[in-house]
Scaffold this motif. Structure first.
Motif, PDB file in Angstrom:
ATOM      1  N   ILE A 189       0.772  -1.350   0.090  1.00 12.49           N
ATOM      2  CA  ILE A 189      -0.029  -0.036  -0.012  1.00 12.49           C
ATOM      3  C   ILE A 189       0.945   1.304  -0.069  1.00 12.49           C
ATOM      4  O   ILE A 189       2.007   1.149   0.176  1.00 12.49           O
ATOM      5  CB  ILE A 189      -1.129   0.167   1.188  1.00 12.49           C
ATOM      6  N   VAL A 190       0.308   2.307  -0.446  1.00 10.43           N
ATOM      7  CA  VAL A 190       1.042   3.706  -0.270  1.00 10.43           C
ATOM      8  C   VAL A 190       0.805   3.888   1.126  1.00 10.43           C
ATOM      9  O   VAL A 190      -0.051   3.671   2.083  1.00 10.43           O
ATOM     10  CB  VAL A 190       0.421   4.640  -0.856  1.00 10.43           C
ATOM     11  N   ARG A 191       2.142   4.461   1.773  1.00  6.39           N
ATOM     12  CA  ARG A 191       2.325   4.721   3.177  1.00  6.39           C
ATOM     13  C   ARG A 191       1.089   5.691   3.695  1.00  6.39           C
ATOM     14  O   ARG A 191       1.196   6.678   2.956  1.00  6.39           O
ATOM     15  CB  ARG A 191       3.847   5.071   3.593  1.00  6.39           C
ATOM     16  N   PRO A 192       0.355   5.520   4.760  1.00  5.27           N
ATOM     17  CA  PRO A 192      -0.417   6.401   5.214  1.00  5.27           C
ATOM     18  C   PRO A 192      -0.008   7.664   5.107  1.00  5.27           C
ATOM     19  O   PRO A 192       1.145   8.158   5.868  1.00  5.27           O
ATOM     20  CB  PRO A 192      -0.962   5.727   6.839  1.00  5.27           C
ATOM     21  N   GLY A 193      -0.742   8.599   4.801  1.00  5.15           N
ATOM     22  CA  GLY A 193      -0.518  10.154   4.888  1.00  5.15           C
ATOM     23  C   GLY A 193       0.582  10.528   3.538  1.00  5.15           C
ATOM     24  O   GLY A 193       0.820  11.720   3.545  1.00  5.15           O
ATOM     25  N   GLY A 194       0.713   9.520   2.721  1.00  7.62           N
ATOM     26  CA  GLY A 194       1.797   9.871   1.681  1.00  7.62           C
ATOM     27  C   GLY A 194       0.870   9.958   0.225  1.00  7.62           C
ATOM     28  O   GLY A 194       1.856  10.207  -0.699  1.00  7.62           O
ATOM     29  N   ALA A 195      -0.151   9.750   0.419  1.00  9.74           N
ATOM     30  CA  ALA A 195      -1.011  10.072  -0.975  1.00  9.74           C
ATOM     31  C   ALA A 195      -0.801  11.206  -1.784  1.00  9.74           C
ATOM     32  O   ALA A 195      -0.683  11.523  -2.675  1.00  9.74           O
ATOM     33  CB  ALA A 195      -2.353   9.536  -0.908  1.00  9.74           C
ATOM     34  N   ALA A 196      -0.747  12.202  -0.828  1.00  8.63           N
ATOM     35  CA  ALA A 196      -0.589  13.696  -1.375  1.00  8.63           C
ATOM     36  C   ALA A 196       0.752  14.012  -1.989  1.00  8.63           C
ATOM     37  O   ALA A 196       0.670  14.761  -3.018  1.00  8.63           O
ATOM     38  CB  ALA A 196      -0.780  14.724  -0.093  1.00  8.63           C
ATOM     39  N   ALA A 222      -0.939   0.236  -6.495  1.00  9.51           N
ATOM     40  CA  ALA A 222      -1.062   1.235  -5.321  1.00  9.51           C
ATOM     41  C   ALA A 222      -0.794   2.449  -5.856  1.00  9.51           C
ATOM     42  O   ALA A 222      -1.431   3.500  -4.992  1.00  9.51           O
ATOM     43  CB  ALA A 222      -0.257   0.580  -4.115  1.00  9.51           C
ATOM     44  N   LEU A 223       0.230   2.567  -6.367  1.00 13.83           N
ATOM     45  CA  LEU A 223       0.719   4.121  -6.799  1.00 13.83           C
ATOM     46  C   LEU A 223      -0.409   4.693  -7.851  1.00 13.83           C
ATOM     47  O   LEU A 223      -0.566   6.014  -7.547  1.00 13.83           O
ATOM     48  CB  LEU A 223       2.014   4.099  -7.563  1.00 13.83           C
ATOM     49  N   LYS A 224      -0.837   4.079  -8.549  1.00 15.33           N
ATOM     50  CA  LYS A 224      -1.829   4.834  -9.439  1.00 15.33           C
ATOM     51  C   LYS A 224      -3.322   4.906  -8.557  1.00 15.33           C
ATOM     52  O   LYS A 224      -3.825   5.780  -8.855  1.00 15.33           O
ATOM     53  CB  LYS A 224      -2.218   3.607 -10.538  1.00 15.33           C
ATOM     54  N   ARG A 225      -3.487   4.098  -7.640  1.00 18.83           N
ATOM     55  CA  ARG A 225      -4.871   4.326  -6.912  1.00 18.83           C
ATOM     56  C   ARG A 225      -4.582   5.740  -6.069  1.00 18.83           C
ATOM     57  O   ARG A 225      -5.389   6.258  -5.884  1.00 18.83           O
ATOM     58  CB  ARG A 225      -5.088   3.079  -5.918  1.00 18.83           C
ATOM     59  N   ALA A 226      -2.980   5.721  -5.759  1.00 16.55           N
ATOM     60  CA  ALA A 226      -2.894   7.066  -4.946  1.00 16.55           C
ATOM     61  C   ALA A 226      -2.967   8.535  -5.727  1.00 16.55           C
ATOM     62  O   ALA A 226      -2.605   9.273  -5.426  1.00 16.55           O
ATOM     63  CB  ALA A 226      -1.621   6.926  -4.132  1.00 16.55           C
ATOM     64  N   GLY A 227      -3.123   8.049  -7.175  1.00 12.03           N
ATOM     65  CA  GLY A 227      -3.203   9.411  -7.873  1.00 12.03           C
ATOM     66  C   GLY A 227      -1.745   9.636  -8.902  1.00 12.03           C
ATOM     67  O   GLY A 227      -1.654  10.507  -9.396  1.00 12.03           O
TER      68      GLY A 227
END
Length: 244
Positions: A189-196, A222-227
């Motif tokens: 997963i993307v580390r919590p708080g790191g999506a921004a 995971a990276l693409k789900r985070a944008g």
């Protein structure tokens, strides 16, 4: 000002340069002997426009897509592999990954960086994560070492903690596609708080070896789900037996 080069003669005197693959004497600390260089298999052209899988035939034109990508279009935006996995690259990977020869990171990263396309604008360099127990056992994440060097070479920013492996996964060797997907489900997963930090970004995802592509696919998802806008996979050795 003293630099690394200033100490090179002393280092060479105390530790004569040796090829990390075979142990033969060489001229510099961060290279290979001529024989081992010649044994590395470098991916060539023509290749798949989506995944850069080399084609056996020269008759295929630019833009051709390989059968695996036609059957299941990948979510990544290309693969840059320094070498194809063979006996020579295997010796280097084993020494770097399990032999604690972390000094090899700079050389391996240079080979990977040379295969990357021209990078326009800013990119984030993100390593494939290790589970905390594996990291504790090994003492380092080999992909993170490569990512730092690639970021330095290409003048980009490294995001070492961009991804998190939430559970230890078994070896994927010998597993079918569905079994690999089950083993990796929810593991990265993307580390919590790191999506921004990833929103709208262009990412180079770094790994040492790409085998089936299941782990990198989980990371890309995971990276693409985070944008993330684009994700380019970069590795030192890629397992493609049919291309050797």
């Amino acid at each position: 000002m003293l630099t690394r080069q200033s100490f090179a003669p002393l280092i060479d005197l105390l530790y004569p340069p040796r090829c990390p693959a075979c142990g033969a004497g060489i001229a510099a600390q961060d290279g290979l002997c001529a024989l081992c260089w010649g044994e590395l298999a470098i991916p060539g052209e023509p290749a798949c426009a989506r995944c850069q899988r080399p084609f056996a035939s020269d008759s295929l034109g630019e833009g051709a897509i390989c059968a695996p990508c036609l059957a299941s279009p990948p979510r990544h935006d290309g693969i840059a592999a320094a070498t194809l996995y063979n006996d020579a690259s295997r010796r280097l990977v084993l020494g770097f990954k399990h032999g604690r020869r972390i000094g090899m990171a700079a050389m391996l990263a240079r080979l990977i960086a040379a295969r990357l396309p021209i990078l326009e604008g800013e990119w984030l360099v993100v390593p494939v994560p290790l589970h905390r127990w594996r990291l504790w056992q090994r003492g380092y994440n080999q992909s993170a070492l490569l990512a730092r060097e690639i970021a330095r070479i290409r003048g980009q920013r490294v995001l070492v903690d961009g991804l998190l492996r939430t559970k230890a996964t078994p070896s994927l060797g010998g597993l079918g596609r569905k079994a690999r997907a089950r083993a990796l489900s929810g593991a990265i997963i993307v580390r919590p708080g790191g999506a921004a930090r990833l929103q709208g970004s262009k990412v180079i995802l770094v790994d040492d070896v790409m085998t089936s592509g299941a782990t990198s696919a989980a990371c890309v998802s995971a990276l693409k789900r985070a944008g993330a806008e684009k994700v380019l996979v970069a590795c030192f050795a890629r397992v493609l037996d049919e291309a050797l």
